[in-house]
Design an enzyme around this catalytic site. Sequence first.
Site, PDB file in Angstrom:
ATOM      1  N   CYS A 154       9.867 -13.297 -14.148  1.00 45.87           N
ATOM      2  CA  CYS A 154       9.896 -12.639 -12.792  1.00 45.87           C
ATOM      3  C   CYS A 154       8.788 -11.477 -12.725  1.00 45.87           C
ATOM      4  CB  CYS A 154      11.095 -11.858 -12.920  1.00 45.87           C
ATOM      5  SG  CYS A 154      12.627 -12.812 -13.473  1.00 45.87           S
TER       6      CYS A 154
ATOM      7  N   THR B 200      31.078 -23.856   0.604  1.00 47.67           N
ATOM      8  CA  THR B 200      31.555 -25.283   0.279  1.00 47.67           C
ATOM      9  C   THR B 200      31.062 -25.403  -1.053  1.00 47.67           C
ATOM     10  OG1 THR B 200      31.558 -26.118   2.658  1.00 47.67           O
ATOM     11  CG2 THR B 200      31.428 -27.703   0.816  1.00 47.67           C
TER      12      THR B 200
ATOM     13  N   GLN C   8      21.190 -16.134 -21.055  1.00 48.15           N
ATOM     14  CA  GLN C   8      20.218 -16.900 -22.176  1.00 48.15           C
ATOM     15  C   GLN C   8      21.303 -16.985 -23.320  1.00 48.15           C
ATOM     16  OE1 GLN C   8      17.148 -17.284 -22.146  1.00 48.15           O
ATOM     17  NE2 GLN C   8      16.545 -16.707 -20.013  1.00 48.15           N
TER      18      GLN C   8
ATOM     19  N   HIS D 298      20.810 -23.866 -14.940  1.00 46.16           N
ATOM     20  CA  HIS D 298      19.437 -24.135 -15.060  1.00 46.16           C
ATOM     21  C   HIS D 298      18.822 -23.803 -16.356  1.00 46.16           C
ATOM     22  CE1 HIS D 298      16.553 -21.048 -13.916  1.00 46.16           C
ATOM     23  NE2 HIS D 298      17.713 -20.423 -13.104  1.00 46.16           N
TER      24      HIS D 298
ATOM     25  N   SER E  83      24.365 -19.484 -16.009  1.00 47.39           N
ATOM     26  CA  SER E  83      23.578 -20.096 -15.020  1.00 47.39           C
ATOM     27  C   SER E  83      23.396 -21.610 -15.649  1.00 47.39           C
ATOM     28  CB  SER E  83      22.342 -19.396 -14.682  1.00 47.39           C
ATOM     29  OG  SER E  83      21.506 -20.230 -14.117  1.00 47.39           O
TER      30      SER E  83
HETATM   31  C1  LIG Z   1      17.538 -16.512 -15.634  1.00 46.29           C
HETATM   32  C2  LIG Z   1      18.518 -15.160 -15.842  1.00 46.29           C
HETATM   33  C3  LIG Z   1      19.097 -14.836 -14.809  1.00 46.29           C
HETATM   34  C4  LIG Z   1      19.138 -15.496 -13.377  1.00 46.29           C
HETATM   35  O1  LIG Z   1      19.717 -16.618 -13.278  1.00 46.29           O
HETATM   36  P1  LIG Z   1      19.353 -17.418 -11.905  1.00 46.29           P
HETATM   37  O2  LIG Z   1      20.391 -18.728 -12.190  1.00 46.29           O
HETATM   38  O3  LIG Z   1      18.194 -18.112 -12.179  1.00 46.29           O
HETATM   39  O4  LIG Z   1      19.640 -16.690 -10.910  1.00 46.29           O
HETATM   40  C5  LIG Z   1      19.840 -13.889 -15.010  1.00 46.29           C
HETATM   41  N1  LIG Z   1      19.836 -13.285 -16.157  1.00 46.29           N
HETATM   42  C6  LIG Z   1      19.052 -13.729 -17.386  1.00 46.29           C
HETATM   43  C7  LIG Z   1      19.023 -12.996 -18.539  1.00 46.29           C
HETATM   44  C8  LIG Z   1      18.493 -14.623 -16.900  1.00 46.29           C
HETATM   45  O5  LIG Z   1      17.635 -15.035 -18.153  1.00 46.29           O
END
Ligand SMILES: *Cc1c(COP(=O)(O)O)cnc(C)c1O
Length: 390
Positions: A325, A237, A179, A201, A199
């Site tokens: 979640c 890959t 985050q 996205h 991450s």
């Molecule tokens: C979204 C999130 C994840 C997981 O990331 P993904 O790419 O969706 O698996 C892990 N930790 C936090 C704090 C997140 O907000």
Amino acid sequence: MKIKYFDNAATTKIDKEVLKEMMPYLQEEYGNASAMYTLGRNAKKAIERARKQVAELINCEPSEIIFTGSGSESDNTAIKGTALSLRRRGAHIITSKIEHHAILESCKYLEDKGYRITYLDVNENGYIDIEQLKKEITKGTILISVMFANNEIGTLEPIREIAKIARENNILFHTDAVQAVGNIPIDVKEMEINMLSMSGHKIHAPKGIGALYVKDGIPFKRFIDGGYQEKNRRAGTENVAGIVGLGKACEMAKNNLQEHMQQLENLRDYYISQVEKNIKYIRVNGTLKDRLPGNANISFQFIDAEALLLKLDEKGICASAGSACTTGDPKPSHVLKAIGLKDEIANGALRVSFSEENTKEDVDFLVTNLVEIVEDLRKSSKEYINKAKK
Ligand SMILES: *Cc1c(COP(=O)(O)O)cnc(C)c1O
């Protein structure tokens, strides 16, 4: 109906420039990065450029970045990999009660394998207890993992302090910064972070791409076995287009961080002040001091946030009840429980998370609808009616 999107902590829209950079690697530049011919080498070059872009955002060496399939995979790799590689030194890990499930479930998995896990408490603002952390450290402690920023209530943990304690005790320190990356300045060298998860996205790159920073020289064991990709640290890959997208998103985040933070903070503060002004019986969850710029989490007493979300959806508004979640799970979120909220307050919690696409007018639209919907839903609460009579 135009969608008003306020759920950027759950996922974000791919940025147009990010997508543009990715497109060639989804089409004509489809080579396998391990191949020797030009098509393969082009893919390899693109990956290495992205690695540099990611490294620059958090101030590490490009070789310290491992691309993964998600933030969850990065978390799993950090926790389980460290546990395996340091098994002979010890079997104790310290984390917090408000981590993402990717951390908590990885820890649970290890508990079943004989590791001991300490889950630190947090106070009403969501900060971990530094004194408790110090007390829980033993000779067998091999890893401390505390998130940089909480995904539900936006609290920023005292990362520097935690990292310092870890270093002084010769313990590895990992942080889930999914985050925080792109929303808060991060310097892994200066902050003495050993491992960090991110991450794609969550920062306007695509889903299904993540990265793990692993400081050079620390013990590491890969989590996905197979081929020798990522210098033998993550088999599979490479997701070239995803990697290129993450790199571009990191570059853009770095160039625009201060303005980005200011804009999100303005939206967040305006939203909170408008809700405070127009709706009674609310509670702002988390702290206003150290908080993600784009996160607002407010409990609306006497209502169920799930019902609120359905009504908001009818108006084209996307937001979240606590954490994505927990959808379909009737239990109140573990984070809201950990900060000590009673079930009825936790159940009325609405998380709103902004992006640069949101405007002040969008916030007005959201608040106008909230005022109506909250009032309407409260009409079916006996407690509220009794309170209103008094
Ligand atoms: C979204 C999130 C994840 C997981 O990331 P993904 O790419 O969706 O698996 C892990 N930790 C936090 C704090 C997140 O907000």
